[in-house]
Motif scaffolding. Structure first.
Motif, PDB file in Angstrom:
ATOM      1  N   THR A  91       0.875  -1.225   0.109  1.00 26.21           N
ATOM      2  CA  THR A  91       0.319  -0.181  -0.021  1.00 26.21           C
ATOM      3  C   THR A  91       0.795   0.770  -0.214  1.00 26.21           C
ATOM      4  OG1 THR A  91      -1.452   1.267   0.909  1.00 26.21           O
ATOM      5  CG2 THR A  91      -0.567   0.332   2.794  1.00 26.21           C
ATOM      6  N   GLY A  96       1.085   6.089  -0.418  1.00 29.13           N
ATOM      7  CA  GLY A  96       0.640   7.164  -0.289  1.00 29.13           C
ATOM      8  C   GLY A  96       1.873   8.202  -0.745  1.00 29.13           C
ATOM      9  N   THR A 101       3.931  13.541   9.690  1.00 27.41           N
ATOM     10  CA  THR A 101       4.517  12.195   9.301  1.00 27.41           C
ATOM     11  C   THR A 101       6.051  11.292   9.534  1.00 27.41           C
ATOM     12  OG1 THR A 101       2.640  12.323   9.156  1.00 27.41           O
ATOM     13  CG2 THR A 101       3.063  10.088   8.887  1.00 27.41           C
ATOM     14  N   VAL A 152      -7.875  -0.786  -1.068  1.00 30.99           N
ATOM     15  CA  VAL A 152      -8.371   0.246  -0.249  1.00 30.99           C
ATOM     16  C   VAL A 152     -10.063   0.273  -1.020  1.00 30.99           C
ATOM     17  CG1 VAL A 152      -8.197   2.474   0.417  1.00 30.99           C
ATOM     18  CG2 VAL A 152      -6.425   1.041   0.467  1.00 30.99           C
ATOM     19  N   SER A 192      -7.029  -3.277   2.567  1.00 28.81           N
ATOM     20  CA  SER A 192      -5.967  -2.094   3.132  1.00 28.81           C
ATOM     21  C   SER A 192      -4.471  -2.321   1.541  1.00 28.81           C
ATOM     22  CB  SER A 192      -5.178  -3.114   4.002  1.00 28.81           C
ATOM     23  OG  SER A 192      -5.608  -3.463   5.056  1.00 28.81           O
ATOM     24  N   ARG A 239      -3.719   4.471  -1.319  1.00 22.47           N
ATOM     25  CA  ARG A 239      -4.306   5.596  -0.745  1.00 22.47           C
ATOM     26  C   ARG A 239      -4.875   6.408  -0.662  1.00 22.47           C
ATOM     27  NH1 ARG A 239      -5.014   2.674   4.763  1.00 22.47           N
ATOM     28  NH2 ARG A 239      -4.345   0.694   4.183  1.00 22.47           N
ATOM     29  N   GLU A 261      -3.712  10.254   0.625  1.00 19.48           N
ATOM     30  CA  GLU A 261      -3.479  11.477   2.145  1.00 19.48           C
ATOM     31  C   GLU A 261      -2.992  10.116   3.532  1.00 19.48           C
ATOM     32  OE1 GLU A 261      -1.800  14.103   2.747  1.00 19.48           O
ATOM     33  OE2 GLU A 261      -2.304  13.942   0.310  1.00 19.48           O
ATOM     34  N   ASN A 262      -4.626   8.844   2.768  1.00 21.77           N
ATOM     35  CA  ASN A 262      -4.562   8.439   4.872  1.00 21.77           C
ATOM     36  C   ASN A 262      -3.116   6.941   4.149  1.00 21.77           C
ATOM     37  OD1 ASN A 262      -7.292   8.999   4.440  1.00 21.77           O
ATOM     38  ND2 ASN A 262      -8.176   7.647   3.040  1.00 21.77           N
ATOM     39  N   LYS A 314      -1.033   8.361   5.881  1.00 14.40           N
ATOM     40  CA  LYS A 314      -0.140   8.991   7.067  1.00 14.40           C
ATOM     41  C   LYS A 314      -1.169   8.288   8.514  1.00 14.40           C
ATOM     42  CE  LYS A 314      -1.849  13.122   5.617  1.00 14.40           C
ATOM     43  NZ  LYS A 314      -1.860  14.569   5.221  1.00 14.40           N
ATOM     44  N   GLU A 315      -2.346   7.852   8.379  1.00 10.62           N
ATOM     45  CA  GLU A 315      -3.035   7.429   9.890  1.00 10.62           C
ATOM     46  C   GLU A 315      -2.071   6.309   9.833  1.00 10.62           C
ATOM     47  OE1 GLU A 315      -6.672   7.393   8.267  1.00 10.62           O
ATOM     48  OE2 GLU A 315      -6.816   9.599   8.037  1.00 10.62           O
ATOM     49  N   LEU A 316      -2.342   4.491   8.471  1.00 16.48           N
ATOM     50  CA  LEU A 316      -1.166   4.194   9.286  1.00 16.48           C
ATOM     51  C   LEU A 316      -0.683   3.630   9.074  1.00 16.48           C
ATOM     52  CD1 LEU A 316      -2.513   0.375   8.529  1.00 16.48           C
ATOM     53  CD2 LEU A 316      -0.904   1.614   5.840  1.00 16.48           C
ATOM     54  N   LYS A 359      -0.503   3.701  12.667  1.00 18.38           N
ATOM     55  CA  LYS A 359      -0.670   3.262  13.930  1.00 18.38           C
ATOM     56  C   LYS A 359      -0.040   2.373  13.704  1.00 18.38           C
ATOM     57  CE  LYS A 359      -5.095   1.903  12.506  1.00 18.38           C
ATOM     58  NZ  LYS A 359      -6.107   1.240  11.784  1.00 18.38           N
TER      59      LYS A 359
END
Length: 152
Positions: free
Chosen positions: A53, A55, A61, A131, A136, A140, A142-143, A145-147, A150
């Motif tokens: 994955t 992005g 980040t 996605v 997964s 992705r 900009e998302n 960054k969230e992964l 985590k």
């Protein structure tokens, strides 16, 4: 600048896709690398899209990723003091901004190109779907960054 994370393992990987993952230096699950946005890398990402994955990453980040998971040879953590002494930048945040703008590369600074991350908290959604389908894998945006947060 793309952040690329390997999601799936090596079992049953077609040889040319395995070679592409090796060229990207993604040898294990939950390893991440930074790649530039150019046609050759984008073609490699499309070829390996069923195992990774990716992005766009921002400077905030990236600085957190370097501070927490960046390593020097000898498995030594990257610190603001190291960056100030050995580069033209005063801290990790300035280095991250320069990396985003492609002014410098990780190899020029002496940081290892692969970030070894933890598996994500709460796990992956589905490692066989893209996605767009609720999984997964794949692009992705900009998302990522969230992964990444985590997985730190």
């Amino acid at each position: 600048m793309f952040l690329v994370i390997r999601v799936r393992g090596t079992t049953g990987v077609i040889k040319n896709i395995a070679n592409t993952l090796d060229m990207l230096r993604l040898n294990r699950i939950s390893h991440a690398v930074l790649v530039e946005e150019n046609p050759s890398f984008e073609g490699m990402l499309q070829k390996a899209k069923d195992y990774i994955t990716w992005g766009e990453i921002d400077a905030e980040t990236l600085s957190a990723l370097i501070a927490k998971r960046g390593r020097l040879p000898g498995n030594v953590k990257v610190t603001d003091e190291y960056v100030a002494e050995n580069t033209d930048y005063k801290d990790i945040a300035d280095l991250a901004q320069a990396l985003i703008e492609s002014k410098v590369k990780l190899a020029d600074v002496g940081i290892k190109p692969v970030f070894r991350l933890h598996p994500p908290r709460k796990g992956y959604k589905d490692i066989r779907l893209s996605v767009q389908e609720g999984g997964s894998l794949g692009y992705r945006g900009e998302n990522i960054k969230e992964l990444a947060k985590k997985m730190l």
